[in-house]
Motif scaffolding. Structure first.
Motif, mmCIF file in Angstrom:
data_model
loop_
_atom_site.group_PDB
_atom_site.id
_atom_site.type_symbol
_atom_site.label_atom_id
_atom_site.label_comp_id
_atom_site.label_asym_id
_atom_site.label_seq_id
_atom_site.Cartn_x
_atom_site.Cartn_y
_atom_site.Cartn_z
ATOM 1 N N GLY A 111 0.795 -1.213 0.000
ATOM 2 C CA GLY A 111 0.000 0.000 0.000
ATOM 3 C C GLY A 111 0.832 1.270 0.000
ATOM 4 N N VAL A 112 0.287 2.308 0.615
ATOM 5 C CA VAL A 112 0.940 3.614 0.669
ATOM 6 C C VAL A 112 1.038 4.058 2.118
ATOM 7 C CG1 VAL A 112 0.238 4.351 -1.637
ATOM 8 C CG2 VAL A 112 -1.288 4.776 0.308
ATOM 9 N N THR A 113 1.937 5.003 2.371
ATOM 10 C CA THR A 113 2.145 5.501 3.736
ATOM 11 C C THR A 113 1.616 6.911 3.931
ATOM 12 O OG1 THR A 113 4.371 6.253 3.140
ATOM 13 C CG2 THR A 113 4.156 4.037 4.078
ATOM 14 N N SER A 114 1.114 7.531 2.859
ATOM 15 C CA SER A 114 0.528 8.861 2.971
ATOM 16 C C SER A 114 -0.263 9.150 1.702
ATOM 17 C CB SER A 114 1.612 9.931 3.158
ATOM 18 O OG SER A 114 2.309 10.149 1.939
ATOM 19 N N VAL A 115 -1.053 10.209 1.736
ATOM 20 C CA VAL A 115 -1.821 10.610 0.562
ATOM 21 C C VAL A 115 -0.894 11.132 -0.534
ATOM 22 C CG1 VAL A 115 -2.206 13.006 1.303
ATOM 23 C CG2 VAL A 115 -3.920 11.850 -0.126
ATOM 24 N N ASP A 116 0.341 11.473 -0.165
ATOM 25 C CA ASP A 116 1.322 12.018 -1.111
ATOM 26 C C ASP A 116 2.323 10.963 -1.576
ATOM 27 O OD1 ASP A 116 2.435 14.144 -2.564
ATOM 28 O OD2 ASP A 116 3.904 14.554 -0.989
ATOM 29 N N ASP A 117 2.046 9.709 -1.307
ATOM 30 C CA ASP A 117 2.976 8.635 -1.660
ATOM 31 C C ASP A 117 3.095 8.530 -3.177
ATOM 32 O OD1 ASP A 117 4.141 5.984 -2.121
ATOM 33 O OD2 ASP A 117 3.719 5.605 -0.010
ATOM 34 N N PRO A 118 4.325 8.514 -3.723
ATOM 35 C CA PRO A 118 4.492 8.429 -5.187
ATOM 36 C C PRO A 118 3.984 7.136 -5.796
ATOM 37 C CG PRO A 118 6.610 8.230 -4.060
ATOM 38 C CD PRO A 118 5.624 8.661 -3.027
ATOM 39 N N ARG A 119 3.684 6.129 -4.966
ATOM 40 C CA ARG A 119 3.162 4.883 -5.522
ATOM 41 C C ARG A 119 1.753 5.062 -6.097
ATOM 42 N NH1 ARG A 119 4.946 0.533 -0.968
ATOM 43 N NH2 ARG A 119 4.617 2.343 0.365
ATOM 44 N N PHE A 120 1.036 6.118 -5.714
ATOM 45 C CA PHE A 120 -0.225 6.419 -6.404
ATOM 46 C C PHE A 120 0.031 6.676 -7.889
ATOM 47 C CE2 PHE A 120 -1.999 7.634 -2.150
ATOM 48 C CZ PHE A 120 -3.133 6.843 -2.195
ATOM 49 N N LEU A 121 1.163 7.310 -8.176
ATOM 50 C CA LEU A 121 1.524 7.569 -9.573
ATOM 51 C C LEU A 121 1.983 6.291 -10.258
ATOM 52 C CD1 LEU A 121 3.545 10.898 -9.150
ATOM 53 C CD2 LEU A 121 1.199 10.658 -9.954
ATOM 54 N N ASP A 122 2.916 5.572 -9.618
ATOM 55 C CA ASP A 122 3.540 4.416 -10.255
ATOM 56 C C ASP A 122 2.578 3.258 -10.471
ATOM 57 O OD1 ASP A 122 5.917 5.835 -10.209
ATOM 58 O OD2 ASP A 122 6.562 4.955 -8.296
ATOM 59 N N SER A 123 1.631 3.080 -9.549
ATOM 60 C CA SER A 123 0.761 1.904 -9.597
ATOM 61 C C SER A 123 -0.645 2.192 -10.077
ATOM 62 C CB SER A 123 0.678 1.258 -8.195
ATOM 63 O OG SER A 123 1.945 0.797 -7.784
ATOM 64 N N PHE A 124 -0.991 3.470 -10.266
ATOM 65 C CA PHE A 124 -2.337 3.786 -10.729
ATOM 66 C C PHE A 124 -2.357 4.850 -11.817
ATOM 67 C CE2 PHE A 124 -6.257 6.322 -10.504
ATOM 68 C CZ PHE A 124 -7.181 5.343 -10.822
ATOM 69 N N GLU A 125 -1.891 6.034 -11.513
ATOM 70 C CA GLU A 125 -2.064 7.151 -12.437
ATOM 71 C C GLU A 125 -1.340 6.946 -13.769
ATOM 72 O OE1 GLU A 125 -4.195 9.347 -11.965
ATOM 73 O OE2 GLU A 125 -4.470 9.720 -9.828
ATOM 74 N N TYR A 126 -0.086 6.534 -13.706
ATOM 75 C CA TYR A 126 0.665 6.357 -14.956
ATOM 76 C C TYR A 126 0.152 5.184 -15.791
ATOM 77 C CZ TYR A 126 4.094 9.726 -13.141
ATOM 78 O OH TYR A 126 4.727 10.853 -12.654
ATOM 79 N N PRO A 127 -0.074 4.001 -15.192
ATOM 80 C CA PRO A 127 -0.561 2.894 -16.024
ATOM 81 C C PRO A 127 -1.896 3.189 -16.714
ATOM 82 C CG PRO A 127 0.287 2.049 -13.955
ATOM 83 C CD PRO A 127 0.270 3.535 -13.823
ATOM 84 N N TYR A 128 -2.790 3.968 -16.067
ATOM 85 C CA TYR A 128 -4.126 4.185 -16.620
ATOM 86 C C TYR A 128 -4.324 5.596 -17.171
ATOM 87 C CZ TYR A 128 -4.798 -0.093 -13.989
ATOM 88 O OH TYR A 128 -4.660 -1.371 -13.501
#
Length: 390
Positions: A111-128
């Motif tokens: 998961g993520v450790t904050s609302v600003d975690d870059p994994r929102f980009l890597d695992s959701f925003e960029y792929p879609y």
């Protein structure tokens, strides 16, 4: 990643002609429709999200059909996830698609450790980024864990994914998760009835491998309030179609198995007495039996269309957990199926009309070389329609 850098990347990508945006069209009533209601971040009742209809969106007076894609276990950020996303965009353009359902494990491995975690980009925003559609999301066990094993022992982490729904700094407005569990209506069936209502379950505190030390996620403080809220919300629904989504399977031929006997070969190492999913099984049956037309789950990294079972009534049970990872079946004969596919990436496309559901399974080559329709069938609506109020 700082917000300034995130804004820079967002502006660079959005402004670049090399990043096409595909707007999928299809049946009416997509987007936020009439809005959603939800339990709050700790699972209590209350809190209402009235939805944010996209500017310029015009909802039809009456919805004739809705179409959507179901994915699960997708958030790897790997080539496989990008390949599935590209295939989704192509199918959405050709077949139509109003929204996407995400059945959990949105961000691997923990998961993520904050609302600003870059994994929102890597695992959701960029792929879609090439899918201009709202994604209605569900929490998975890897979204609620602090280790790569995804035991669901740190359920508080899932709250960051709820917070991202409300963030004004997020990369796009695609991510829809107004609470850990919630309902969402779509379209208009006439007679002041929604065409479709979605009910999203947070299965993780109910089935975690390990006991969470946070008392907010005990059965008394979380499981029972969620069950009470869900049972009432489903019972009160006048929607023409009712579908449920959860991460942990109710039935599956994959390695995690059926609720009531989840992960039998591994439970010796678990500390949570609910890890077998027996209470979760009762939860699902009490809330959805004879009411839901379809149940979507993930967790097992395969594609399965399981035939209705007596305990759940006429609902068809679909596992769509192959949008980022793949697995073998544990017991391919455990549950009778209409279709099943192991060791292949893929997703499910669904189209609902007033009287029928068309369900298609697509498999995807991991290297991005293409996708194919693996199975398609159209059936009558499973649950009989209640008569309209006079």
């Amino acid at each position: 990643m700082s917000m300034n850098r995130r804004k820079f990347i967002r502006n660079l990508l959005v402004g670049s002609a090399t990043v096409p945006v595909i707007t999928a069209c299809g049946g009416g009533g997509g987007g936020d429709g009439a809005g959603s209601s939800a339990g709050n971040g700790n699972g209590g009742q209350g809190g209402t999200d009235t939805g944010t209809t996209d500017p310029g969106q015009t909802l039809p007076e009456r919805t004739e059909a809705l179409s959507f894609i179901v994915i699960g276990d997708m958030g790897t950020g790997t080539m496989g996830q990008y390949s599935v996303a590209a295939a989704m965009a192509k199918v959405a353009k050709v077949k139509g698609c109003d929204f996407v359902l995400g059945a959990g494990d949105n961000i691997y491995e923990d998961g993520v450790t904050s609302v600003d975690d870059p994994r929102f980009l890597d695992s959701f925003e960029y792929p879609y980024q090439n899918l201009d559609l709202p994604f209605y999301m569900c929490l998975g066990n890897h979204d609620c864990a602090s280790t790569i094993f995804g035991g669901g022992s740190d359920n508080q982490r899932g709250n960051h994914q709820v917070d991202y729904h409300y963030s004004t700094e997020r990369y796009s407005n695609k991510w829809r998760m107004p609470a850990r569990y919630y309902n969402q209506v779509f379209g208009d069936a006439g007679d002041d009835r929604p065409f479709l209502e979605l009910f999203v379950v947070d299965s993780n505190p109910l089935t975690s491998f390990y006991t969470d030390t946070d008392s907010n996620f005990t059965w008394q403080n979380y499981g029972y309030p969620q069950q009470s809220w869900m049972k009432k919300t489903v019972a009160d629904s006048r929607a023409h179609w009712k579908i449920a989504m959860s991460h942990v399977p109710y039935k599956s031929n994959g390695k995690h198995g059926n609720a009531g006997n989840l992960d039998p070969g591994m439970r010796w190492m678990f500390t949570n007495p609910d890890a077998d999913g027996l209470r979760y099984k009762a939860f699902m049956e009490e809330c959805f039996a004879d009411k839901a037309d379809l149940l979507f789950t993930g967790h097992d990294h395969s594609l399965q269309w399981i035939e209705p079972v007596e305990e759940m009534g006429p609902a068809h049970i679909i596992v769509s957990g192959a949008a980022g990872k793949t697995d073998d079946f544990d017991d391919a004969e455990r549950n009778p199926t209409v279709f099943q596919q192991e060791n292949a990436l893929g997703f499910v496309w669904v189209r609902l009309t007033e009287t029928e559901m068309q369900i298609e399974f697509y498999t995807v080559a991991e290297d991005g070389s293409g996708h194919q329709l693996a199975y398609s069938q159209t059936l009558d609506k499973p649950v009989a329609v209640e008569p309209a109020l006079a």
